[in-house]
Motif scaffolding. Structure first.
Motif, mmCIF file in Angstrom:
data_model
loop_
_atom_site.group_PDB
_atom_site.id
_atom_site.type_symbol
_atom_site.label_atom_id
_atom_site.label_comp_id
_atom_site.label_asym_id
_atom_site.label_seq_id
_atom_site.Cartn_x
_atom_site.Cartn_y
_atom_site.Cartn_z
ATOM 1 N N GLN A 251 0.832 -1.202 0.000
ATOM 2 C CA GLN A 251 0.000 0.000 0.000
ATOM 3 C C GLN A 251 0.868 1.255 0.000
ATOM 4 N N TYR A 252 1.972 1.195 0.744
ATOM 5 C CA TYR A 252 2.914 2.320 0.754
ATOM 6 C C TYR A 252 3.554 2.487 -0.617
ATOM 7 N N ALA A 253 3.860 1.362 -1.260
ATOM 8 C CA ALA A 253 4.509 1.410 -2.571
ATOM 9 C C ALA A 253 3.634 2.093 -3.609
ATOM 10 N N PHE A 254 2.315 1.927 -3.497
ATOM 11 C CA PHE A 254 1.403 2.512 -4.475
ATOM 12 C C PHE A 254 0.777 3.818 -3.976
ATOM 13 N N GLY A 255 1.188 4.275 -2.786
ATOM 14 C CA GLY A 255 0.611 5.490 -2.224
ATOM 15 C C GLY A 255 0.834 6.718 -3.086
ATOM 16 N N ASP A 256 2.024 6.825 -3.712
ATOM 17 C CA ASP A 256 2.311 7.972 -4.568
ATOM 18 C C ASP A 256 1.399 8.015 -5.791
ATOM 19 N N ILE A 257 0.984 6.851 -6.249
ATOM 20 C CA ILE A 257 0.170 6.797 -7.460
ATOM 21 C C ILE A 257 -1.271 7.190 -7.182
ATOM 22 N N PHE A 258 -1.827 6.670 -6.073
ATOM 23 C CA PHE A 258 -3.243 6.879 -5.785
ATOM 24 C C PHE A 258 -3.517 8.119 -4.952
ATOM 25 N N GLY A 259 -2.483 8.813 -4.509
ATOM 26 C CA GLY A 259 -2.694 10.060 -3.780
ATOM 27 C C GLY A 259 -2.408 9.930 -2.300
ATOM 28 N N CYS A 260 -2.148 11.089 -1.670
ATOM 29 C CA CYS A 260 -1.701 11.101 -0.276
ATOM 30 C C CYS A 260 -2.785 10.685 0.709
ATOM 31 N N ASN A 261 -4.054 10.771 0.325
ATOM 32 C CA ASN A 261 -5.109 10.372 1.260
ATOM 33 C C ASN A 261 -5.577 8.933 1.030
ATOM 34 N N TRP A 262 -4.914 8.214 0.128
ATOM 35 C CA TRP A 262 -5.280 6.819 -0.136
ATOM 36 C C TRP A 262 -4.783 5.943 0.998
ATOM 37 N N TYR A 263 -5.661 5.102 1.537
ATOM 38 C CA TYR A 263 -5.331 4.194 2.634
ATOM 39 C C TYR A 263 -4.734 4.951 3.821
ATOM 40 N N LEU A 264 -5.349 6.081 4.163
ATOM 41 C CA LEU A 264 -4.810 6.939 5.223
ATOM 42 C C LEU A 264 -5.079 6.344 6.603
ATOM 43 N N CYS A 265 -4.016 5.908 7.267
ATOM 44 C CA CYS A 265 -4.079 5.435 8.651
ATOM 45 C C CYS A 265 -3.121 6.275 9.484
ATOM 46 N N LEU A 266 -3.521 6.573 10.718
ATOM 47 C CA LEU A 266 -2.706 7.423 11.576
ATOM 48 C C LEU A 266 -2.457 6.768 12.930
ATOM 49 N N ASP A 267 -1.236 6.900 13.381
ATOM 50 C CA ASP A 267 -0.833 6.489 14.725
ATOM 51 C C ASP A 267 -0.566 7.774 15.500
ATOM 52 N N ILE A 268 -1.405 8.062 16.480
ATOM 53 C CA ILE A 268 -1.301 9.305 17.248
ATOM 54 C C ILE A 268 -1.158 8.963 18.723
ATOM 55 N N GLU A 269 -0.166 9.549 19.359
ATOM 56 C CA GLU A 269 0.004 9.352 20.800
ATOM 57 C C GLU A 269 -0.120 10.695 21.514
ATOM 58 N N ILE A 270 -0.979 10.742 22.540
ATOM 59 C CA ILE A 270 -1.157 11.941 23.361
ATOM 60 C C ILE A 270 -1.110 11.519 24.820
ATOM 61 N N ASP A 271 -0.116 12.034 25.533
ATOM 62 C CA ASP A 271 0.037 11.702 26.960
ATOM 63 C C ASP A 271 0.010 10.195 27.195
ATOM 64 N N GLN A 272 0.740 9.462 26.372
ATOM 65 C CA GLN A 272 0.879 8.002 26.463
ATOM 66 C C GLN A 272 -0.405 7.252 26.119
ATOM 67 N N ASN A 273 -1.435 7.958 25.681
ATOM 68 C CA ASN A 273 -2.619 7.302 25.127
ATOM 69 C C ASN A 273 -2.387 7.110 23.632
ATOM 70 N N LYS A 274 -2.519 5.885 23.165
ATOM 71 C CA LYS A 274 -2.245 5.579 21.770
ATOM 72 C C LYS A 274 -3.558 5.477 20.985
ATOM 73 N N TYR A 275 -3.685 6.339 19.992
ATOM 74 C CA TYR A 275 -4.863 6.343 19.123
ATOM 75 C C TYR A 275 -4.477 5.751 17.768
ATOM 76 N N ASP A 276 -5.258 4.789 17.333
ATOM 77 C CA ASP A 276 -5.058 4.150 16.035
ATOM 78 C C ASP A 276 -6.252 4.506 15.161
ATOM 79 N N VAL A 277 -6.017 5.345 14.152
ATOM 80 C CA VAL A 277 -7.073 5.749 13.220
ATOM 81 C C VAL A 277 -6.905 4.874 11.986
ATOM 82 N N ARG A 278 -7.751 3.868 11.862
ATOM 83 C CA ARG A 278 -7.553 2.786 10.893
ATOM 84 C C ARG A 278 -8.568 2.887 9.755
ATOM 85 N N TRP A 279 -8.064 3.051 8.548
ATOM 86 C CA TRP A 279 -8.907 3.224 7.370
ATOM 87 C C TRP A 279 -9.623 1.928 6.995
ATOM 88 N N TYR A 280 -10.857 2.076 6.490
ATOM 89 C CA TYR A 280 -11.550 0.955 5.864
ATOM 90 C C TYR A 280 -12.607 1.516 4.918
#
Length: 234
Positions: free
Chosen positions: A99-128
């Motif tokens: 998915q990373y390999a084809f990310g440049d082709i399909f655009g920066c918001n394609w398969y957008l998943c985020l790993d966010i940590e705030i005050d040791q709380n881990k947020y996983d924003v998982r695309w589907y």
């Protein structure tokens, strides 16, 4: 960057096939093919330098939440501050390497998943996506491994005609909508008529994003970061 490397491989095989089948070889055209990996290397070196600036970001004269983003090629942890206090980080990721390999082709918001940590709380924003032929993107949002919410884009004919971006969020029993104009940089997070938080550049030419919130609600921060990455950081 990866798109250039894929084009290089494709053109190289095309040139070799042309030589083997038709016994035709043009040295100039063959040499020009190698401009693609050269350009990819230049982009990588520039991105690496920009990534170093992102890692070393420290806010100046900013009291709200802030982060700095200037490149998208390298998936690094970008520090997240509140004032001058380091509160966590933001990192984009892809569940699979292809998915990373084809990310440049399909655009920066394609398969957008985020790993966010705030005050040791881990947020996983998982695309589907429930329907693959749909133009709506969706996410499940996890906090420390437990699902706490969902999000979905609102790409409709009405919103498109009004140049409006929107994502709806559901966190437990609460529902919010992030919205912005396509031609402006400011993002608002609201519930009906009540405004909870905003995200905007520190100034018109800045790559520093500043979040102002009535309260330090981590869900607001996560929602605005997702909207910024999906619609603005293209």
């Amino acid at each position: 960057m990866i798109e250039l490397l894929l084009l290089f491989v494709l053109l190289l095989f095309t040139a070799l096939a042309r030589y083997l089948v038709f016994d035709a070889f043009e040295p100039l055209s063959f040499a020009m093919i190698f401009l693609f990996p050269t350009a990819a290397l230049v982009i990588f070196l520039i991105s690496k330098k920009m990534a170093d600036k992102e890692r070393s970001y420290f806010p100046k004269d900013i009291t709200g939440w802030s982060f700095y983003t200037i490149q998208k090629s390298l998936l690094i942890k970008k520090p997240l501050y509140e004032g001058t206090i380091h509160r966590g980080y933001i990192k984009r990721y892809f569940p699979n390497k292809w998915q990373y390999a084809f990310g440049d082709i399909f655009g920066c918001n394609w398969y957008l998943c985020l790993d966010i940590e705030i005050d040791q709380n881990k947020y996983d924003v998982r695309w589907y996506r429930e329907k693959w032929l749909s133009n709506q993107d969706q996410w499940r949002i996890y906090k420390n491994g437990k699902q706490i919410g969902k999000a979905a884009t609102q790409i409709t004919l009405k919103n498109t005609s009004k140049l409006k971006e929107a994502i709806t969020f559901k966190f437990n029993e609460s529902e919010y909508t992030s919205s912005a104009s396509t031609i402006t940089s400011k993002i608002s997070l609201a519930d009906n008529e009540e405004l909870y938080a905003t995200l905007s550049p520190n100034n018109i030419l800045s790559n520093v994003k500043v979040i102002e919130s009535k309260q330090s609600n981590q869900e607001y921060i996560v929602a605005l970061i997702l909207h910024s990455y999906y619609f603005k950081d293209k």
